[in-house]
Design an enzyme around this catalytic site. Sequence first.
Site, PDB file in Angstrom:
ATOM      1  N   MET A 271       8.770  -2.638  11.738  1.00  0.00           N
ATOM      2  CA  MET A 271       8.544  -1.524  10.814  1.00  0.00           C
ATOM      3  C   MET A 271       7.128  -1.593  10.262  1.00  0.00           C
ATOM      4  O   MET A 271       6.630  -2.669   9.944  1.00  0.00           O
ATOM      5  CB  MET A 271       9.552  -1.578   9.667  1.00  0.00           C
ATOM      6  CG  MET A 271      10.943  -1.227  10.119  1.00  0.00           C
ATOM      7  SD  MET A 271      12.045  -1.080   8.705  1.00  0.00           S
ATOM      8  CE  MET A 271      13.573  -0.774   9.600  1.00  0.00           C
TER       9      MET A 271
ATOM     10  N   LEU B 225       6.618   3.267   1.562  1.00  0.00           N
ATOM     11  CA  LEU B 225       7.507   2.110   1.706  1.00  0.00           C
ATOM     12  C   LEU B 225       8.625   2.341   2.717  1.00  0.00           C
ATOM     13  O   LEU B 225       9.198   3.421   2.810  1.00  0.00           O
ATOM     14  CB  LEU B 225       8.119   1.773   0.338  1.00  0.00           C
ATOM     15  CG  LEU B 225       7.095   1.433  -0.745  1.00  0.00           C
ATOM     16  CD1 LEU B 225       7.802   1.097  -2.054  1.00  0.00           C
ATOM     17  CD2 LEU B 225       6.172   0.296  -0.328  1.00  0.00           C
TER      18      LEU B 225
ATOM     19  N   GLN C 219      -2.876 -12.020   7.716  1.00  0.00           N
ATOM     20  CA  GLN C 219      -3.078 -11.719   6.285  1.00  0.00           C
ATOM     21  C   GLN C 219      -2.365 -12.757   5.414  1.00  0.00           C
ATOM     22  O   GLN C 219      -2.920 -13.257   4.437  1.00  0.00           O
ATOM     23  CB  GLN C 219      -2.540 -10.320   5.994  1.00  0.00           C
ATOM     24  CG  GLN C 219      -2.452  -9.967   4.533  1.00  0.00           C
ATOM     25  CD  GLN C 219      -2.042  -8.524   4.345  1.00  0.00           C
ATOM     26  OE1 GLN C 219      -2.845  -7.618   4.523  1.00  0.00           O
ATOM     27  NE2 GLN C 219      -0.797  -8.286   3.990  1.00  0.00           N
TER      28      GLN C 219
ATOM     29  N   ARG D 148       2.318   2.630   9.483  1.00  0.00           N
ATOM     30  CA  ARG D 148       1.533   3.328  10.515  1.00  0.00           C
ATOM     31  C   ARG D 148       2.401   3.837  11.668  1.00  0.00           C
ATOM     32  O   ARG D 148       1.920   4.625  12.487  1.00  0.00           O
ATOM     33  CB  ARG D 148       0.417   2.421  11.037  1.00  0.00           C
ATOM     34  CG  ARG D 148      -0.686   2.196  10.013  1.00  0.00           C
ATOM     35  CD  ARG D 148      -1.926   1.569  10.624  1.00  0.00           C
ATOM     36  NE  ARG D 148      -3.058   1.620   9.712  1.00  0.00           N
ATOM     37  CZ  ARG D 148      -3.441   0.617   8.921  1.00  0.00           C
ATOM     38  NH1 ARG D 148      -2.789  -0.523   8.929  1.00  0.00           N
ATOM     39  NH2 ARG D 148      -4.485   0.759   8.130  1.00  0.00           N
TER      40      ARG D 148
ATOM     41  N   HIS E 298       9.135  -3.426   3.539  1.00  0.00           N
ATOM     42  CA  HIS E 298       8.667  -3.658   2.163  1.00  0.00           C
ATOM     43  C   HIS E 298       9.846  -3.979   1.240  1.00  0.00           C
ATOM     44  O   HIS E 298       9.773  -4.878   0.406  1.00  0.00           O
ATOM     45  CB  HIS E 298       7.994  -2.397   1.606  1.00  0.00           C
ATOM     46  CG  HIS E 298       6.769  -1.948   2.320  1.00  0.00           C
ATOM     47  ND1 HIS E 298       6.716  -0.769   3.033  1.00  0.00           N
ATOM     48  CD2 HIS E 298       5.527  -2.501   2.419  1.00  0.00           C
ATOM     49  CE1 HIS E 298       5.500  -0.606   3.537  1.00  0.00           C
ATOM     50  NE2 HIS E 298       4.765  -1.638   3.183  1.00  0.00           N
TER      51      HIS E 298
ATOM     52  N   MET F 178       0.846  -1.204   0.000  1.00  0.00           N
ATOM     53  CA  MET F 178       0.000   0.000   0.000  1.00  0.00           C
ATOM     54  C   MET F 178       0.882   1.256   0.000  1.00  0.00           C
ATOM     55  O   MET F 178       0.386   2.356   0.299  1.00  0.00           O
ATOM     56  CB  MET F 178      -0.935  -0.003   1.205  1.00  0.00           C
ATOM     57  CG  MET F 178      -1.912  -1.185   1.173  1.00  0.00           C
ATOM     58  SD  MET F 178      -3.424  -0.874   2.082  1.00  0.00           S
ATOM     59  CE  MET F 178      -2.792  -0.603   3.724  1.00  0.00           C
TER      60      MET F 178
HETATM   61  P1  AMP Z   1       1.418  -2.967   3.411  1.00  0.00           P
HETATM   62  O1  AMP Z   1       1.963  -1.884   2.535  1.00  0.00           O
HETATM   63  O2  AMP Z   1       1.333  -2.605   4.853  1.00  0.00           O
HETATM   64  O3  AMP Z   1       0.138  -3.573   2.855  1.00  0.00           O
HETATM   65  O4  AMP Z   1       2.499  -4.142   3.356  1.00  0.00           O
HETATM   66  C1  AMP Z   1       2.882  -4.741   2.141  1.00  0.00           C
HETATM   67  C2  AMP Z   1       3.648  -6.011   2.429  1.00  0.00           C
HETATM   68  O5  AMP Z   1       4.820  -5.693   3.189  1.00  0.00           O
HETATM   69  C3  AMP Z   1       2.837  -7.014   3.256  1.00  0.00           C
HETATM   70  O6  AMP Z   1       3.080  -8.327   2.784  1.00  0.00           O
HETATM   71  C4  AMP Z   1       3.400  -6.792   4.644  1.00  0.00           C
HETATM   72  O7  AMP Z   1       3.262  -7.909   5.491  1.00  0.00           O
HETATM   73  C5  AMP Z   1       4.863  -6.509   4.330  1.00  0.00           C
HETATM   74  N1  AMP Z   1       5.511  -5.822   5.450  1.00  0.00           N
HETATM   75  C6  AMP Z   1       5.073  -4.717   6.095  1.00  0.00           C
HETATM   76  N2  AMP Z   1       5.890  -4.404   7.119  1.00  0.00           N
HETATM   77  C7  AMP Z   1       6.881  -5.330   7.116  1.00  0.00           C
HETATM   78  C8  AMP Z   1       8.044  -5.566   7.947  1.00  0.00           C
HETATM   79  N3  AMP Z   1       8.337  -4.776   8.969  1.00  0.00           N
HETATM   80  N4  AMP Z   1       8.833  -6.629   7.645  1.00  0.00           N
HETATM   81  C9  AMP Z   1       8.526  -7.450   6.602  1.00  0.00           C
HETATM   82  N5  AMP Z   1       7.460  -7.278   5.794  1.00  0.00           N
HETATM   83  C10 AMP Z   1       6.641  -6.241   6.046  1.00  0.00           C
END
Ligand code: AMP
Length: 274
Positions: free
Chosen positions: A181, A30, A150, A184, A34, A27
């Site tokens: 990380m 980054l 998820q 939010r 990510h 989303m």
């Molecule tokens: P989001 O942008 O929050 O939807 O996250 C996109 C992808 O990045 C999802 O698969 C999340 O689980 C992954 N993600 C978010 N934060 C982290 C993190 N700290 N470590 C590893 N993967 C992450």
Amino acid sequence: MELTTTVARARALFAALPRPLGFVPTMGALHDGHLELVRRARTRCAGVCASIFVNPLQFGPHEDFTTYPRDPQRDCEKLAAAGADALFAPDAAAMYPPGFTAHVDVGSAAAGFEGALRPGHFRGVATVIAKLLNIVRPDVLFLGQKDAQQAIVLRKMIGDLDFDVETEIVPTVRERDGLAMSSRNAYLDSAQRARAPTLYRALLATREALERGGTKNAAIEAGSAALSSTAKLDYLDVVDAASFEPIETLRPPAFIIGAARFGAVRLIDNLWIT
Ligand code: AMP
């Protein structure tokens, strides 16, 4: 790195990328978590693509859809530097044109915890990922352990509905003080940011107590005690890694999961027990 915003162009662009093709849906806003998914995809796959789409379907009416952090310019630079070949960044009208009505309902793995506290959330997540998988047609889908429920919900969707894609779950990337990380985290003020790592400490304390042979209730009590007294715990539990249903004893593979609110900022985290 090539950028596209339309479904038709994305299909053509991704079809021309070398295989195996790795896909990292996000989303945006980054951070290094990510980018770790992109780097992991780069080591495994000949082609790497990402998407940025703040999916309105997965936000409740009183959640942060409109204020969710957005930084498209920097996101593009970061993705290119991490080695992505292509980016799909549609707007809501491209993903959900007038007349759109179909949804994916995953069932029991999506029922508890985040699913119970955020009605409709996983229906929105599963629906958008089903669409993205059909548009991108990747060989490997990279998901973060950070959002464990998820990841399990999506694995279940992929298995049950015979999507022809492998999933890889990438370990959570943390700040130096242990805070997972998250886009939010940007909402935390400095006092909340200082207390936020207590969510991770609560998970560690729960794991320690379980490993010492304590009961689940005693372990959760120990974990809750490690949480900042100013945070409000939404849940702390131990779940089976495949079904995401609570279990009474630590029987790997499992997750110790937690969610807490620091003021208005809600954070989630977990430990993967293998
Ligand atoms: P989001 O942008 O929050 O939807 O996250 C996109 C992808 O990045 C999802 O698969 C999340 O689980 C992954 N993600 C978010 N934060 C982290 C993190 N700290 N470590 C590893 N993967 C992450």
